[in-house]
Design a protein around this motif. Structure first.
Motif, short mmCIF file in Angstrom:
data_model
loop_
_atom_site.label_atom_id
_atom_site.label_comp_id
_atom_site.label_asym_id
_atom_site.label_seq_id
_atom_site.Cartn_x
_atom_site.Cartn_y
_atom_site.Cartn_z
N ASN A 386 0.87 -1.18 0.00
CA ASN A 386 0.00 0.00 0.00
C ASN A 386 0.91 1.23 0.00
N LYS A 387 0.95 1.92 -1.12
CA LYS A 387 1.92 3.01 -1.26
C LYS A 387 1.64 4.18 -0.32
N VAL A 392 1.71 -4.11 4.06
CA VAL A 392 1.85 -5.25 3.16
C VAL A 392 0.48 -5.85 2.89
N CYS A 393 0.23 -6.20 1.63
CA CYS A 393 -1.01 -6.86 1.25
C CYS A 393 -1.05 -8.26 1.85
N HIS A 394 -2.15 -8.56 2.51
CA HIS A 394 -2.32 -9.90 3.07
C HIS A 394 -2.78 -10.87 2.01
N GLU A 395 -3.89 -10.57 1.35
CA GLU A 395 -4.48 -11.46 0.35
C GLU A 395 -4.96 -10.64 -0.82
N PHE A 459 -1.94 -2.82 -8.97
CA PHE A 459 -2.31 -2.67 -7.57
C PHE A 459 -2.09 -1.23 -7.08
N GLY A 460 -1.98 -0.31 -7.99
CA GLY A 460 -1.86 1.10 -7.63
C GLY A 460 -0.46 1.62 -7.49
N ASN A 461 0.55 0.80 -7.79
CA ASN A 461 1.94 1.23 -7.61
C ASN A 461 2.71 1.37 -8.92
N GLN A 462 2.00 1.32 -10.05
CA GLN A 462 2.69 1.34 -11.34
C GLN A 462 3.62 2.55 -11.42
N GLY A 463 4.86 2.26 -11.83
CA GLY A 463 5.85 3.33 -11.99
C GLY A 463 6.72 3.55 -10.78
N ARG A 472 9.00 2.56 1.92
CA ARG A 472 7.73 2.92 2.57
C ARG A 472 7.33 1.89 3.62
N ASN A 473 7.63 0.62 3.36
CA ASN A 473 7.34 -0.39 4.38
C ASN A 473 8.25 -0.20 5.60
N ALA A 474 9.53 0.06 5.38
CA ALA A 474 10.45 0.26 6.50
C ALA A 474 10.05 1.49 7.33
#
Length: 804
Positions: A386-387, A392-395, A459-463, A472-474
């Motif tokens: 999820n930007k 993190v995506c679960h499913e 999933f919304g993160n193209q590019g 972003r996760n860290a």
């Protein structure tokens, strides 16, 4: 819009306004209207006419002939196959019409379920045949034929009942034809009027019905739809069920359904092959006489590129293909170039937590480098981040079910959907990145090229680059950890809580998995500090240049979380009270097993599943196996705490249930005997998904974790427990006891979860899905193969730790 398209729209509206009567037909409901099936097709609550015997398809608010138009994003396009129709498959010319390699097949028997797998260069298919056994509970086990495809998380399901009405009298089985195994592949190149430009793929087989049967429920399209029916309150959706077409095909029957994308079609056929066999269509069902039928199952959805067993395993582990052939084939069935799938059949798609835990445990045997399994796992997680907040995506929800879910939100789209409700998934990414990109030579050489990749999936993160998404996760991990790590911040309120309004958030994600707890034990005491340690290591290796101070800060945060979280969950039960509790539990639950109270010789110490549980329980008082996370993912340095933790973990692994977690069928993941409240015995049972049952991957992580801690004793400056003969001996004893149980239950290790029945004075293995569900809950069926249950390909017994 062109004049032709405008005319098509107008024709659709005009045609749908009139409802002429078909001879001998009964009106069928479609939303608020009624129609005759020979004249119209119902798509949810939308009618499209049948012209000259050809049903028009729905595209948004229009109806169209596929020979004249295509449909893209609910808009008509012309001509079919032009660039504007945006077919969802890769060019069909890239898919060979014949496969050069022999198909991979597998048959796994676990009565009442017979599982068949078939993979070739065109597609990967699982077929599950369910037939009641003499001892089956006929309220939950019935005749069933199920097909699951990896592509699109899709499949079909057909429930049958005996025409005689006598439950248990009907059985179904696959029989071999001219080959030595029952399944063969189907491949048909895209037809000239194909809506998506994809070939038709699937399987054919011979099915034997021992007596006359009636098709009671067909479901065509999504595995999620099938799960909703099997595990939900028998949910069926009119938008999905109503468009199923029943038609004669020669002397057989054809069922077909166009997905909600108005492009993809799923079909199944039954064609008599024996003289006594015949099938007739009767009021949207089938009457099937006893006999043998050719059964086919096909669809035309874009396929995944499967990793063969030799490609999913690293070069040094190729001997596993011979030594553990069944497990290697199963791993291949779940492995593809852009993701690994969680399980067959119920979870045949991406699950972030599952794939990362599997990678943590199986990394030593998985293929490295571009196109390998390790980068497939990490890339799949990064693509679905999820930007906005780095979670993190679960499913993922893909295929037909994604379109259905979008329509529930009044969104006309086939775009995939991701769930971000699990709080534990966020903390696995940094450890898997460290283990590969810092600790392996291949990973270090691949770092720059891999993280320069741009996201391409929808999933919304193209590019966005993989580097940006990892950062972003860290940042999310560091934000969540800061309050507890701050001076004076070591309070319960600053531990990791479930998302608001969610009752699940980590791996025990069933209704009563953590007893309504809001603060799960595994996340705060193990996953958060492990992620922080890895962020510090990644930062030291040149990652996260935007935050150079993370080398120090993340390590300081980790130390604070490691040293100051266990005590919130720790429970100590005095020996006399412990004996009384297990005696009461054994008596009350009525299974008939002994209390094992005599095995308790000292105070019982364990860590509760969660804090802030149901009924205002400060701690969810259930002994459990989640110690494995801390054993496997951390090398803690608080010596007094480490010694105590290892000692109590080892003791609980060895104590027989219900005094501890040990049983002849394996180490149980939960023991509610010390709860002191009847609700515990009611919620954690042998028929509950996360109850007093055995999960294979927990056995693997416990084994790997105990080995990790024992290995520390051979390093310079070993932990203090190594020189404490009592504690070290206890840990060593637990390791060997655990492995004895693992080896005794080896036939079950690759399945997802299993349970037991106590009869004739002993615990016997039983399929979880064959037991009636807990009161008020729906039945849960175990997957015959689960990705994280294949980790014993990599986790093996260390013979150096064998004791006499």
């Amino acid at each position: 819009m062109s004049l032709q398209l405008s005319f098509a729209l107008l024709a659709a509206v005009v045609s749908c306004a009139a409802l002429p009567q078909g001879k001998g037909e009964e009106l069928q409901p479609c939303g608020d209207a009624y129609f005759y099936p020979s004249k119209y097709t119902c798509y949810g609550s939308f009618l499209c006419p049948v012209e000259d015997g050809v049903p028009l398809l729905r595209c948004g608010d229009a109806c169209y002939l596929p020979s004249m138009y295509g449909c893209s994003n609910n808009q008509l396009v012309y001509p079919t196959g032009s660039e504007s129709s945006t077919p969802s498959a890769s060019p069909s010319s890239a898919i060979p019409e014949s496969c050069s390699e022999t198909p991979t097949t597998q048959h796994l028997s676990s009565p009442p379920y017979e599982n068949y797998f078939y993979s070739d260069c065109h597609s990967a298919t699982q077929v599950v045949v369910t037939s009641p056994q003499p001892d089956s509970n006929l309220t939950i086990i019935g005749p069933r034929l199920l097909v699951a495809w990896a592509a699109g998380d899709s499949g079909l399901l057909a429930f049958f009942s005996p025409k005689s009405g006598v439950n248990g009298s009907l059985s179904i089985e696959l029989v071999n034809g001219t080959s030595d195994q029952p399944l063969s592949g189907i491949y048909e190149p895209p037809a000239s009027n194909s809506l998506g430009g994809n070939p038709v793929v699937g399987v054919r087989t011979l099915v034997l019905f021992n007596s006359s049967a009636v098709l009671t429920v067909p479901i065509l399209g999504s595995i999620r739809t099938m799960r909703d029916f099997v595990e939900g309150p028998s949910l069926l959706y009119p938008e999905i069920q109503d468009p199923i077409k029943f038609s004669q095909k020669g002397d057989g029957a054809l069922l077909s359904r166009i997905w909600l994308d108005n492009i993809t079609t799923t079909q199944m056929t039954f064609t008599p092959q024996s003289n006594d066999a015949s099938v007739t269509i009767n009021n949207r069902t089938l009457d099937v006489e006893a006999g043998t039928y050719e059964f086919t199952a096909t669809f035309d959805y874009p396929q995944l590129e499967q990793l063969s067993a030799s490609k999913v395993l690293d070069p040094a582990s190729q001997d596993l293909i011979e030594q553990q052939n069944d497990e290697a084939i199963s791993l291949s069935f779940l492995s593809y170039t852009d993701k690994l799938l969680a399980g067959a059949w119920r979870f045949l798609t991406y699950f972030g937590r599952d794939s990362m835990i599997s990678l943590l445990l199986m990394q030593p045997v998985l293929s490295e480098g571009e196109g390998g399994a390790i980068e497939a796992v990490i890339g799949a997680v990064l693509e679905r981040i999820n930007k906005t907040d780095g979670t993190v995506c679960h499913e993922e929800t893909i295929g037909d079910y994604a379109t259905y879910q979008n329509l529930q939100l009044n969104i006309s789209s086939t775009d995939p959907i991701c769930s971000y409700i699990m709080v534990d998934s966020n903390y696995y990414l940094a450890p898997v990145m460290e283990n590969y990109f810092v600790k392996t030579e291949t990973g270090r050489s691949r770092k720059d090229a891999f993280f320069a990749k741009k996201s391409t999936l929808n999933f919304g993160n193209q590019g966005l680059s993989y580097q940006e998404l990892a950062l972003r996760n860290a940042e999310e991990v560091m934000r969540n950890a800061a309050a507890f790590a701050s001076p004076g911040g070591q309070t319960k309120e600053n531990l990791v809580h479930l998302e608001q309004d969610q009752i699940v958030g980590e791996w025990r994600d069933s209704t009563y998995g953590i007893g309504g707890g809001r603060i799960p034990y595994d996340v705060s005491t193990a996953l958060v500090p492990a992620a922080l340690r890895s962020i510090a290591a990644l930062s030291a290796a040149g990652f996260f240049e935007e935050h150079p101070d993370w080398v120090t800060i993340a390590a300081e945060y980790a130390q604070m979380w490691e040293d100051n979280t266990l005590h919130f969950f720790e429970q100590t039960v005095p020996v006399a009270e412990a004996k009384a509790l297990v005696a009461s539990y054994a008596s009350d639950v009525g299974y008939g097993f002994p209390s094992q109270a005599d095995a308790i010789t000292s105070d019982v110490v364990y860590h509760g599943l969660a804090l802030n549980g149901n009924n205002d329980q400060p701690v969810v008082k259930v002994m459990n196996t989640d110690d494995c996370f801390r054993l496997f993912m951390l090398n803690t340095t608080n010596q007094e705490q480490l010694t105590s933790f290892l000692n109590q973990s080892a003791t609980n692994i060895q104590l027989p249930f219900p005094a501890g977690l040990s049983s002849p069928v394996g180490v149980l993941i939960a023991n509610p005997a010390y709860g002191g409240d009847p609700v515990y015995a009611a919620n954690w049972t042998n028929n509950a998904y996360h109850g007093t049952v055995v999960w294979s991957w927990q056995l693997a992580m416990l084994a790997a974790g105990l080995e990790r801690q024992l290995d520390r004793c051979s390093t310079s400056g070993p932990p203090e427990f190594c020189s404490d003969n009592s504690v070290h001996g206890n840990v060593l004893g637990a390791y060997n006891h655990l492995w004895d149980l693992i080896e005794a239950n080896r036939p079950h290790l690759s399945s997802e979860v299993w349970s037991w029945q106590y009869q004739n004075g002993k615990f016997d293995f039983v399929e979880l899905g064959s037991l009636p569900p807990p009161s008020g809950l729906n039945p849960t069926e175990s997957d015959i193969r689960q990705l994280w249950s294949l980790t014993f390909l990599a986790i093996t017994r260390n013979l150096d730790f064998l004791t006499a």
